[in-house]
Design an enzyme around this catalytic site. Structure first.
Site, PDB file in Angstrom:
ATOM      1  N   GLY A  12      -5.008   1.940   9.704  1.00 39.22           N
ATOM      2  CA  GLY A  12      -4.267   0.755   9.279  1.00 39.22           C
ATOM      3  C   GLY A  12      -4.858  -0.553   9.742  1.00 39.22           C
ATOM      4  O   GLY A  12      -4.158  -1.568   9.784  1.00 39.22           O
ATOM      5  N   SER A  13      -6.164  -0.577  10.043  1.00 41.19           N
ATOM      6  CA  SER A  13      -6.727  -1.858  10.473  1.00 41.19           C
ATOM      7  C   SER A  13      -6.733  -2.851   9.301  1.00 41.19           C
ATOM      8  O   SER A  13      -6.508  -4.049   9.497  1.00 41.19           O
ATOM      9  CB  SER A  13      -8.134  -1.683  11.047  1.00 41.19           C
ATOM     10  OG  SER A  13      -9.035  -1.250  10.069  1.00 41.19           O
ATOM     11  N   ASN A  14      -6.960  -2.366   8.096  1.00 38.67           N
ATOM     12  CA  ASN A  14      -6.890  -3.268   6.933  1.00 38.67           C
ATOM     13  C   ASN A  14      -5.456  -3.704   6.673  1.00 38.67           C
ATOM     14  O   ASN A  14      -5.198  -4.869   6.359  1.00 38.67           O
ATOM     15  CB  ASN A  14      -7.471  -2.591   5.688  1.00 38.67           C
ATOM     16  CG  ASN A  14      -8.980  -2.654   5.681  1.00 38.67           C
ATOM     17  OD1 ASN A  14      -9.556  -3.698   5.387  1.00 38.67           O
ATOM     18  ND2 ASN A  14      -9.627  -1.563   6.040  1.00 38.67           N
ATOM     19  N   MET A  88      -5.856   7.955   1.116  1.00 38.26           N
ATOM     20  CA  MET A  88      -6.832   9.005   0.818  1.00 38.26           C
ATOM     21  C   MET A  88      -6.309  10.023  -0.194  1.00 38.26           C
ATOM     22  O   MET A  88      -6.522  11.228  -0.046  1.00 38.26           O
ATOM     23  CB  MET A  88      -7.286   9.676   2.118  1.00 38.26           C
ATOM     24  CG  MET A  88      -8.073   8.727   3.001  1.00 38.26           C
ATOM     25  SD  MET A  88      -9.458   7.962   2.113  1.00 38.26           S
ATOM     26  CE  MET A  88     -10.187   6.937   3.360  1.00 38.26           C
ATOM     27  N   ARG A  89      -5.583   9.548  -1.177  1.00 39.28           N
ATOM     28  CA  ARG A  89      -5.115  10.401  -2.279  1.00 39.28           C
ATOM     29  C   ARG A  89      -5.586   9.795  -3.577  1.00 39.28           C
ATOM     30  O   ARG A  89      -5.605   8.562  -3.722  1.00 39.28           O
ATOM     31  CB  ARG A  89      -3.592  10.456  -2.310  1.00 39.28           C
ATOM     32  CG  ARG A  89      -2.982  11.037  -1.074  1.00 39.28           C
ATOM     33  CD  ARG A  89      -2.982  12.533  -1.147  1.00 39.28           C
ATOM     34  NE  ARG A  89      -2.404  13.122   0.044  1.00 39.28           N
ATOM     35  CZ  ARG A  89      -2.268  14.416   0.229  1.00 39.28           C
ATOM     36  NH1 ARG A  89      -2.654  15.269  -0.696  1.00 39.28           N
ATOM     37  NH2 ARG A  89      -1.756  14.872   1.336  1.00 39.28           N
ATOM     38  N   ASN A 105      -8.361  -1.651  -4.760  1.00 40.16           N
ATOM     39  CA  ASN A 105      -8.832  -0.750  -3.713  1.00 40.16           C
ATOM     40  C   ASN A 105      -9.944  -1.438  -2.932  1.00 40.16           C
ATOM     41  O   ASN A 105     -10.654  -2.298  -3.472  1.00 40.16           O
ATOM     42  CB  ASN A 105      -9.375   0.540  -4.343  1.00 40.16           C
ATOM     43  CG  ASN A 105      -9.794   1.560  -3.306  1.00 40.16           C
ATOM     44  OD1 ASN A 105      -9.156   1.707  -2.248  1.00 40.16           O
ATOM     45  ND2 ASN A 105     -10.873   2.284  -3.575  1.00 40.16           N
ATOM     46  N   HIS A 107     -13.349  -0.350  -0.623  1.00 36.54           N
ATOM     47  CA  HIS A 107     -14.193   0.812  -0.328  1.00 36.54           C
ATOM     48  C   HIS A 107     -15.355   0.344   0.555  1.00 36.54           C
ATOM     49  O   HIS A 107     -15.960  -0.696   0.288  1.00 36.54           O
ATOM     50  CB  HIS A 107     -14.707   1.423  -1.633  1.00 36.54           C
ATOM     51  CG  HIS A 107     -15.422   2.715  -1.414  1.00 36.54           C
ATOM     52  ND1 HIS A 107     -14.754   3.892  -1.122  1.00 36.54           N
ATOM     53  CD2 HIS A 107     -16.738   3.021  -1.404  1.00 36.54           C
ATOM     54  CE1 HIS A 107     -15.634   4.857  -0.948  1.00 36.54           C
ATOM     55  NE2 HIS A 107     -16.843   4.364  -1.113  1.00 36.54           N
TER      56      HIS A 107
HETATM   57  C1  GAR Z   1     -11.483   1.540   5.205  1.00 35.82           C
HETATM   58  O1  GAR Z   1     -12.793   1.479   5.700  1.00 35.82           O
HETATM   59  C2  GAR Z   1     -11.493   1.607   3.696  1.00 35.82           C
HETATM   60  O2  GAR Z   1     -12.538   0.889   3.117  1.00 35.82           O
HETATM   61  C3  GAR Z   1     -11.628   3.090   3.467  1.00 35.82           C
HETATM   62  O3  GAR Z   1     -10.778   3.665   4.409  1.00 35.82           O
HETATM   63  C4  GAR Z   1     -10.818   2.865   5.599  1.00 35.82           C
HETATM   64  C5  GAR Z   1      -9.409   2.685   6.108  1.00 35.82           C
HETATM   65  O4  GAR Z   1      -9.435   2.106   7.388  1.00 35.82           O
HETATM   66  N1  GAR Z   1     -11.280   3.439   2.112  1.00 35.82           N
HETATM   67  C6  GAR Z   1     -11.932   4.355   1.414  1.00 35.82           C
HETATM   68  O5  GAR Z   1     -12.852   5.020   1.869  1.00 35.82           O
HETATM   69  C7  GAR Z   1     -11.439   4.527  -0.026  1.00 35.82           C
HETATM   70  N2  GAR Z   1     -12.251   5.428  -0.737  1.00 35.82           N
HETATM   71  P1  GAR Z   1      -8.111   1.495   8.018  1.00 35.82           P
HETATM   72  O6  GAR Z   1      -7.038   2.585   7.980  1.00 35.82           O
HETATM   73  O7  GAR Z   1      -8.484   1.144   9.424  1.00 35.82           O
HETATM   74  O8  GAR Z   1      -7.709   0.299   7.204  1.00 35.82           O
END
Ligand code: GAR
Length: 203
Positions: A12-14, A88-89, A105, A107
């Site tokens: 959940g850092s984003n 991740m779904r 999204n 990525h």
């Molecule tokens: C992030 O790096 C995001 O770009 C990636 O999951 C991570 C979640 O980090 N998303 C994907 O790979 C989508 N295919 P977070 O939970 O710290 O935000």
């Protein structure tokens, strides 16, 4: 005011970066109406709870049942925009069509390179000289759809995978909130101009 739902399954850092950005004075008119997660034990859940953001937790016994539940919940919250932030779904085509052009999204690679899981590790292992992030609208494919923004940096000779990962997350946390904020502003402005038109009399 425009409403955002964030879907996330991980650290959940984003999510935290988006929530913190939207609590700045210039962005406060927009709201995160809910966090949707498929993992009640994910760290993102406590980040939402500590910010008083409602959590919609769904168990993926089947994708159809889980998405029905998410749709029911979103009917209550009526988000204008959905931001996937490490969810991740894979969403079904019906779900994507229902919220068409309103799902984003992020990525951690320069798509179309390294779609799917473990994109940072894949980019690093492949020896890519340019690494970065992609923010895009979601379509029916895996990590595909019209690109809104890409940001990259050059690999240096002393880069380790951990350093690359930190740089990628830094870019994500800087740019994803800004893109979301801009789209929420645009949605809000369009709604206000439609409202204004409704009240324009032509005598
Ligand atoms: C992030 O790096 C995001 O770009 C990636 O999951 C991570 C979640 O980090 N998303 C994907 O790979 C989508 N295919 P977070 O939970 O710290 O935000």
């Amino acid at each position: 005011m425009a409403k955002l739902a964030v879907f996330a399954s991980g650290t959940g850092s984003n999510f935290a970066a988006i929530a913190d950005f939207l609590s700045r004075p210039e962005a406060q008119r927009h709201t995160i109406v809910c966090l949707v997660t498929d993992r009640l034990d994910a760290k993102v859940v406590s980040k939402a709870a500590s910010r008083n953001i409602p959590v919609v937790a769904v168990r993926y016994i089947s994708r159809a049942a889980a998405e029905d539940l998410i749709i029911q919940e979103l009917e209550k919250y009526q988000p204008d925009l959905i931001a996937l932030a490490g969810f991740m779904r894979i969403l079904s085509t019906d779900f994507v069509d229902r919220y068409s052009t309103r799902i984003l999204n992020i990525h951690p690679s320069l798509l179309p390179r390294h779609a799917g899981l473990n994109a940072i590790q894949q980019s690093y292992a492949a020896g890519d000289q340019e690494l970065g992030i992609t923010i895009h609208y979601v379509d029916h494919g895996l990590d595909s759809g019209p690109v809104l923004l890409q940001r990259c940096f050059a690999r240096t000779s002393d880069d380790t995978e951990a350093k690359v990962e930190r740089r990628i997350h830094k870019l994500e946390h800087e740019y994803y909130p800004q893109v979301i904020h801009k789209l929420l502003d645009d949605i809000d402005a369009e709604r206000n101009s439609l409202d204004a038109k409704q009240f324009t009399r032509e005598d």
